[in-house]
Design an enzyme around this catalytic site. Structure first.
Site, PDB file in Angstrom:
ATOM      1  NE  ARG A 103      53.458  13.441  34.844  1.00 27.39           N
ATOM      2  CZ  ARG A 103      52.631  14.424  35.185  1.00 27.39           C
ATOM      3  NH1 ARG A 103      51.946  14.325  36.282  1.00 27.39           N
ATOM      4  NH2 ARG A 103      52.480  15.504  34.431  1.00 27.39           N
ATOM      5  CB  THR A 104      60.112  13.215  32.711  1.00 28.85           C
ATOM      6  OG1 THR A 104      58.909  12.706  32.146  1.00 28.85           O
ATOM      7  CG2 THR A 104      61.300  12.456  32.154  1.00 28.85           C
ATOM      8  CE  LYS A 114      73.765  35.101  27.646  1.00 28.83           C
ATOM      9  NZ  LYS A 114      74.885  34.639  28.490  1.00 28.83           N
ATOM     10  NE  ARG A 169      60.060  15.755  28.479  1.00 27.23           N
ATOM     11  CZ  ARG A 169      58.943  15.444  29.149  1.00 27.23           C
ATOM     12  NH1 ARG A 169      58.082  16.388  29.485  1.00 27.23           N
ATOM     13  NH2 ARG A 169      58.691  14.183  29.481  1.00 27.23           N
ATOM     14  CG  HIS A 206      58.816   9.844  27.321  1.00 24.81           C
ATOM     15  ND1 HIS A 206      59.916   9.837  28.174  1.00 24.81           N
ATOM     16  CD2 HIS A 206      57.863  10.590  27.952  1.00 24.81           C
ATOM     17  CE1 HIS A 206      59.624  10.544  29.249  1.00 24.81           C
ATOM     18  NE2 HIS A 206      58.380  11.002  29.144  1.00 24.81           N
TER      19      HIS A 206
HETATM   20  N1   CP Z   1      54.791  11.478  31.584  1.00 23.69           N
HETATM   21  C1   CP Z   1      55.525  12.591  31.402  1.00 23.69           C
HETATM   22  O1   CP Z   1      56.440  12.633  30.564  1.00 23.69           O
HETATM   23  O2   CP Z   1      55.146  13.632  32.207  1.00 23.69           O
HETATM   24  P1   CP Z   1      55.876  15.045  32.268  1.00 23.69           P
HETATM   25  O3   CP Z   1      55.655  15.707  30.914  1.00 23.69           O
HETATM   26  O4   CP Z   1      55.232  15.786  33.395  1.00 23.69           O
HETATM   27  O5   CP Z   1      57.343  14.796  32.466  1.00 23.69           O
END
Ligand code: CP
Length: 303
Positions: free
Chosen positions: A50-51, A79, A100, A128
């Site tokens: 999603r993110t 590396k 991320r 998040h």
């Molecule tokens: N909600 C969320 O962070 O989903 P993903 O891990 O799929 O990005």
């Protein structure tokens, strides 16, 4: 200095409300190519559906071009290149970085190195914040307000970064919390102390059925297998809660079930058709809120 979004505390209450208002504008008209001259880097050192995809959709709808990777295994990290050097390089190529990373604090570290805005798309069990903004947008859309709501957070409240960010953001809006978790996955003390300092009421329970009838929002979470260091402990708690349709009979009419997704078995499939289920729409709201966040961090506050 560029503005970053690393923790939800990086946005004031006014900026949060601004982001929600922009998201509403983008939902009304999602095709707004205002950043045709911009390049956005989407660098994911940890899996995401999603993110990453909603950020990339948001960037595309804003007319920006997207570079990046979804698997650091295909980069020079293999590396031995450090995060510091990687961020310095990506800053040379892009106008904004969405990152991320599994390490808590990695996003803040990246923001101290980058010469362009950095958005934290999740750093370990820490924060998040963009999920939080889409959660707030979903709460506002379904409840018509953000104030004086009863929020029941359920599941892995120890490792679930989304509940930590959401708790902090909701603290602007006089909430009341119920924390439903097994002993092993309780809300960490630092967050409870934070609420105590602000005189925000909360209760804790281990019983999922206890808080269903008087909640406005039930925020379900997955037990975060990837954060456990002890596989036996994960096995003990992995099936601790499963929300079923028959448990919702006495829920308030306005009650909505949110979940950052992915789910495993904590929401039974039979709940998906319930009028209370909102988690798939919630994920859809991610595009509009991320369009708003990108817009604000690129220095545009009005459309
Ligand atoms: N909600 C969320 O962070 O989903 P993903 O891990 O799929 O990005």
């Amino acid at each position: 200095m560029p503005k970053h979004l690393i923790s939800i505390h990086d946005f004031s209450k006014e900026e949060i409300l601004k982001a929600l208002s922009l998201a509403e504008e983008f939902e009304k008209n999602p095709s707004r190519p205002i950043f045709r001259d911009k390049v956005i880097a989407s660098i994911f050192f940890e899996p995401s559906t999603r993110t990453r995809l909603s950020f990339e959709t948001a960037a595309n709808r804003l007319g920006a071009r997207v570079i990046g990777f979804s698997d650091a295994g295909n980069t020079s990290v293999t590396k031995g290149e450090t995060l510091k050097d990687t961020i310095k390089m990506v800053s040379n190529y892009a106008d904004l970085i969405v990152m991320r990373h599994p390490l808590e604090g990695s996003a803040r570290y990246a923001s101290e190195i980058a010469s362009v805005p950095v958005i934290n798309a999740g750093d370990g069990a820490n924060q998040h914040p963009t999920q939080t903004l889409l959660d707030l947008y979903s709460i506002l859309k379904t409840q018509g307000k953000l104030t004086n709501l009863k929020i029941n957070m359920v599941g892995d409240l120890k490792y679930g970064r989304t509940v930590h960010s959401l708790l902090q953001a909701m603290s602007h809006f006089s909430p009341e919390f119920l924390f439903t978790a097994p002993e092993e996955l309780k809300m960490p003390n630092e967050y409870k102390e934070y609420l105590n300092k602000l005189n925000i009421p909360f209760r804790e329970t281990t019983n999922l059925e206890e808080g269903i009838s008087d909640s406005d929002i039930i925020y379900m979470t997955r037990v975060q297998q990837e954060r456990f260091t002890d596989a036996i402990e994960y096995e003990r708690v992995k099936n601790v809660y499963s929300l079923r349709q028959d448990m919702l009979e006495n829920a308030k009419p306005n009650m909505k079930i949110l979940h950052p997704l992915p789910r495993v078995n904590e929401i039974s499939q039979d709940v998906d058709n319930s009028k209370h289920a909102y988690y798939f729409d919630q994920a859809g709201n991610g595009v509009y809120t991320r369009m708003a966040i990108i817009t604000m961090l690129l220095g545009v506050n009005e459309l």
